[in-house]
Design a protein around this motif. Structure first.
Motif, PDB file in Angstrom:
ATOM      1  N   ALA A 183       0.829  -1.229   0.054  1.00 14.32           N
ATOM      2  CA  ALA A 183      -0.081   0.169   0.005  1.00 14.32           C
ATOM      3  C   ALA A 183       1.021   1.306  -0.169  1.00 14.32           C
ATOM      4  CB  ALA A 183      -0.981  -0.158   1.163  1.00 14.32           C
ATOM      5  N   TRP A 184       0.421   2.256  -0.810  1.00 14.51           N
ATOM      6  CA  TRP A 184       0.990   3.846  -0.892  1.00 14.51           C
ATOM      7  C   TRP A 184       0.255   4.535   0.230  1.00 14.51           C
ATOM      8  CZ3 TRP A 184       5.103   5.964  -2.970  1.00 14.51           C
ATOM      9  CH2 TRP A 184       5.581   5.183  -4.180  1.00 14.51           C
ATOM     10  N   SER A 237       2.983  -5.503   7.132  1.00 15.45           N
ATOM     11  CA  SER A 237       2.370  -4.690   8.321  1.00 15.45           C
ATOM     12  C   SER A 237       3.320  -4.403   9.088  1.00 15.45           C
ATOM     13  CB  SER A 237       1.284  -5.873   9.075  1.00 15.45           C
ATOM     14  OG  SER A 237       2.177  -7.029   9.489  1.00 15.45           O
ATOM     15  N   HIS A 238       4.675  -4.691   8.888  1.00  8.74           N
ATOM     16  CA  HIS A 238       5.759  -4.427   9.938  1.00  8.74           C
ATOM     17  C   HIS A 238       6.813  -3.163   9.188  1.00  8.74           C
ATOM     18  CE1 HIS A 238       4.746  -7.003  13.028  1.00  8.74           C
ATOM     19  NE2 HIS A 238       4.548  -7.909  12.305  1.00  8.74           N
ATOM     20  N   TRP A 239       7.005  -3.405   8.032  1.00 13.40           N
ATOM     21  CA  TRP A 239       8.174  -2.649   7.463  1.00 13.40           C
ATOM     22  C   TRP A 239       7.647  -1.537   6.480  1.00 13.40           C
ATOM     23  CZ3 TRP A 239      12.667  -2.715   9.329  1.00 13.40           C
ATOM     24  CH2 TRP A 239      13.212  -3.923  10.189  1.00 13.40           C
ATOM     25  N   VAL A 240       8.351  -0.439   6.551  1.00 14.84           N
ATOM     26  CA  VAL A 240       7.486   0.644   5.806  1.00 14.84           C
ATOM     27  C   VAL A 240       9.118   1.565   5.352  1.00 14.84           C
ATOM     28  CG1 VAL A 240       6.134   2.670   5.669  1.00 14.84           C
ATOM     29  CG2 VAL A 240       5.432   0.842   7.230  1.00 14.84           C
ATOM     30  N   LEU A 241       8.874   1.935   3.996  1.00 14.12           N
ATOM     31  CA  LEU A 241       9.862   2.861   3.256  1.00 14.12           C
ATOM     32  C   LEU A 241       9.462   4.029   3.101  1.00 14.12           C
ATOM     33  CD1 LEU A 241      12.933   3.438   2.617  1.00 14.12           C
ATOM     34  CD2 LEU A 241      12.000   2.126   0.329  1.00 14.12           C
ATOM     35  N   GLY A 242       9.969   5.424   3.560  1.00 20.73           N
ATOM     36  CA  GLY A 242       9.333   6.581   3.264  1.00 20.73           C
ATOM     37  C   GLY A 242      10.345   7.497   2.628  1.00 20.73           C
ATOM     38  N   LEU A 243       9.907   8.578   1.949  1.00 24.30           N
ATOM     39  CA  LEU A 243      10.576   9.655   1.442  1.00 24.30           C
ATOM     40  C   LEU A 243       9.880  10.820   2.304  1.00 24.30           C
ATOM     41  CD1 LEU A 243      12.734  10.886  -0.368  1.00 24.30           C
ATOM     42  CD2 LEU A 243      11.352  11.377  -2.146  1.00 24.30           C
ATOM     43  N   HIS A 244      10.782  11.778   2.966  1.00 30.15           N
ATOM     44  CA  HIS A 244      10.144  12.648   3.564  1.00 30.15           C
ATOM     45  C   HIS A 244      10.939  13.945   3.431  1.00 30.15           C
ATOM     46  CE1 HIS A 244       8.533   9.665   6.876  1.00 30.15           C
ATOM     47  NE2 HIS A 244       9.453   9.136   6.237  1.00 30.15           N
ATOM     48  N   TYR A 245       9.787  15.027   3.538  1.00 32.65           N
ATOM     49  CA  TYR A 245      10.601  16.382   3.539  1.00 32.65           C
ATOM     50  C   TYR A 245      10.073  17.330   4.786  1.00 32.65           C
ATOM     51  CZ  TYR A 245      10.756  21.519   2.862  1.00 32.65           C
ATOM     52  OH  TYR A 245      11.075  22.811   3.157  1.00 32.65           O
ATOM     53  N   PHE A 284       9.707   0.622  11.479  1.00 33.99           N
ATOM     54  CA  PHE A 284       9.428  -0.825  11.885  1.00 33.99           C
ATOM     55  C   PHE A 284       8.168  -0.633  12.856  1.00 33.99           C
ATOM     56  CE2 PHE A 284       9.723  -4.221  14.972  1.00 33.99           C
ATOM     57  CZ  PHE A 284       9.589  -5.347  13.868  1.00 33.99           C
ATOM     58  N   ASN A 285       7.153  -1.177  12.456  1.00 38.43           N
ATOM     59  CA  ASN A 285       5.966  -1.265  13.264  1.00 38.43           C
ATOM     60  C   ASN A 285       5.852  -2.587  14.020  1.00 38.43           C
ATOM     61  OD1 ASN A 285       4.815   0.815  11.823  1.00 38.43           O
ATOM     62  ND2 ASN A 285       4.055  -0.443  10.197  1.00 38.43           N
ATOM     63  N   PHE A 286       6.008  -2.450  15.582  1.00 33.73           N
ATOM     64  CA  PHE A 286       6.044  -3.478  16.301  1.00 33.73           C
ATOM     65  C   PHE A 286       4.702  -4.391  16.331  1.00 33.73           C
ATOM     66  CE2 PHE A 286       9.028  -0.391  18.315  1.00 33.73           C
ATOM     67  CZ  PHE A 286      10.081  -1.350  18.631  1.00 33.73           C
ATOM     68  N   PHE A 287       3.484  -3.748  16.009  1.00 35.62           N
ATOM     69  CA  PHE A 287       2.268  -4.450  15.815  1.00 35.62           C
ATOM     70  C   PHE A 287       1.729  -4.789  14.508  1.00 35.62           C
ATOM     71  CE2 PHE A 287       0.826  -2.610  20.129  1.00 35.62           C
ATOM     72  CZ  PHE A 287       1.635  -3.196  20.884  1.00 35.62           C
ATOM     73  N   ASP A 288       1.164  -5.898  14.377  1.00 34.87           N
ATOM     74  CA  ASP A 288       0.664  -6.375  12.943  1.00 34.87           C
ATOM     75  C   ASP A 288      -0.337  -5.555  12.441  1.00 34.87           C
ATOM     76  OD1 ASP A 288       0.426  -8.180  10.781  1.00 34.87           O
ATOM     77  OD2 ASP A 288      -1.293  -9.044  11.537  1.00 34.87           O
ATOM     78  N   TYR A 289       0.364  -4.305  11.915  1.00 36.26           N
ATOM     79  CA  TYR A 289      -0.556  -3.086  11.631  1.00 36.26           C
ATOM     80  C   TYR A 289      -1.189  -3.019  10.346  1.00 36.26           C
ATOM     81  CZ  TYR A 289      -1.362   1.834  11.381  1.00 36.26           C
ATOM     82  OH  TYR A 289      -2.238   3.078  11.218  1.00 36.26           O
ATOM     83  N   PHE A 290      -2.768  -2.674  10.333  1.00 38.64           N
ATOM     84  CA  PHE A 290      -3.490  -2.820   9.154  1.00 38.64           C
ATOM     85  C   PHE A 290      -3.261  -2.160   8.136  1.00 38.64           C
ATOM     86  CE2 PHE A 290      -7.016  -0.497   7.027  1.00 38.64           C
ATOM     87  CZ  PHE A 290      -7.852  -1.275   6.848  1.00 38.64           C
TER      88      PHE A 290
END
Length: 259
Positions: free
Chosen positions: A24-25, A63-71, A108-114
């Motif tokens: 998901a984006w 549900s745990h790993w996310v990569l983001g580009l931030h300003y 890194f999300n510690f829980f099984d995130y939606f």
């Protein structure tokens, strides 16, 4: 050129990741406070001196790993005249600077995130990454704004660079409250690979022929510090902080609900 190359690599990391099997984006924005630790604030990591705001785009791989580009934009400041330390009050240095930061970050999300296909609508998380920041320490005197780096206040032969690599890291909480919509709150620090966010690093300069009154004053507002004596502390890197709350929207697909 190195700084531009770094930012390009950060963007390419995210673009190449979009070709992976992302679940998901997610896009979002946040706002809050900013602060810094350095030569004018050596020991209070939670001191707030300005505001911050930011936007981001993320890929939730699962549900745990996310990569983001931030300003992120922020403003930090310091003022010896407001210090409870008598020596700092006498030193009488001050500054403010805008911060413009671009970074790639991994959550890194510690829980099984939606949002990444999990079943929990709440999770604490941690994050870390790599970025770059542009800064420009200034002071306002008699209604005029002065760029401190151009005055070479510590006797530099040339002005120091007004950009640096930064290492973001922090923690927060996320709460999904309406399928696509989530709320977050986070606190994060950035180690900047420069000691000049506040225009203070080394020692008091020796007099240079041609220095006018403004150059002399900005180098030593106290008017009596010996040339060659310590102007800043011994730490070689400044740190800045963003504390934000915000909201995000996740573009869900059927993939998000497959396991």
């Amino acid at each position: 050129m190195k700084f531009k190359s770094l930012l390009l690599h950060l963007i390419l990391i995210l673009m190449s990741a979009s070709g992976a099997r992302a679940q998901a984006w997610e896009v979002g924005l946040g706002a809050g406070a900013a602060g810094y630790m350095g030569d004018l604030n050596p020991d209070n990591p939670l001191k707030i001196t300005g505001m911050s705001a930011g936007v981001f785009a993320k890929l939730n791989f699962n549900s745990h790993w996310v990569l983001g580009l931030h300003y992120n934009y922020g403003r930090i400041s310091g003022d010896d005249s407001q210090s409870s330390n008598a020596d700092f009050k006498d030193r009488n240095l001050k500054f403010y600077t805008p911060l413009n930061e671009v970074s790639a970050q991994v959550d890194f999300n510690f829980f099984d995130y939606f949002a990444g296909g999990g079943r929990k609508n709440f999770t604490p998380y941690i994050y870390a990454g790599l970025g770059g920041v542009i800064f420009n320490p200034r002071i306002r005197i008699n209604g005029e704004t002065r760029d401190l780096r151009l005055y070479k206040t510590e006797g530099q032969s040339t002005p120091y660079r007004n950009y640096a690599v930064s290492i973001p890291y922090g923690a927060g909480v996320k709460f999904n409250f309406n399928s696509n919509w989530s709320f977050f709150s986070q606190l994060g620090y950035r180690t900047a690979y420069t000691d000049y966010l506040d225009d203070v690093s080394g020692v008091y300069k020796y007099p240079v022929q041609g220095d006018d009154e403004m150059h002399i004053f900005l180098a030593d507002p106290s008017g009596h510090r010996p040339p060659g004596s310590q102007r800043g502390d011994s730490r070689k890197r400044d740190t800045y902080m963003f504390m934000q709350i915000g909201i995000s929207y996740t573009f869900l697909s059927e993939k998000c609900f497959t396991f």
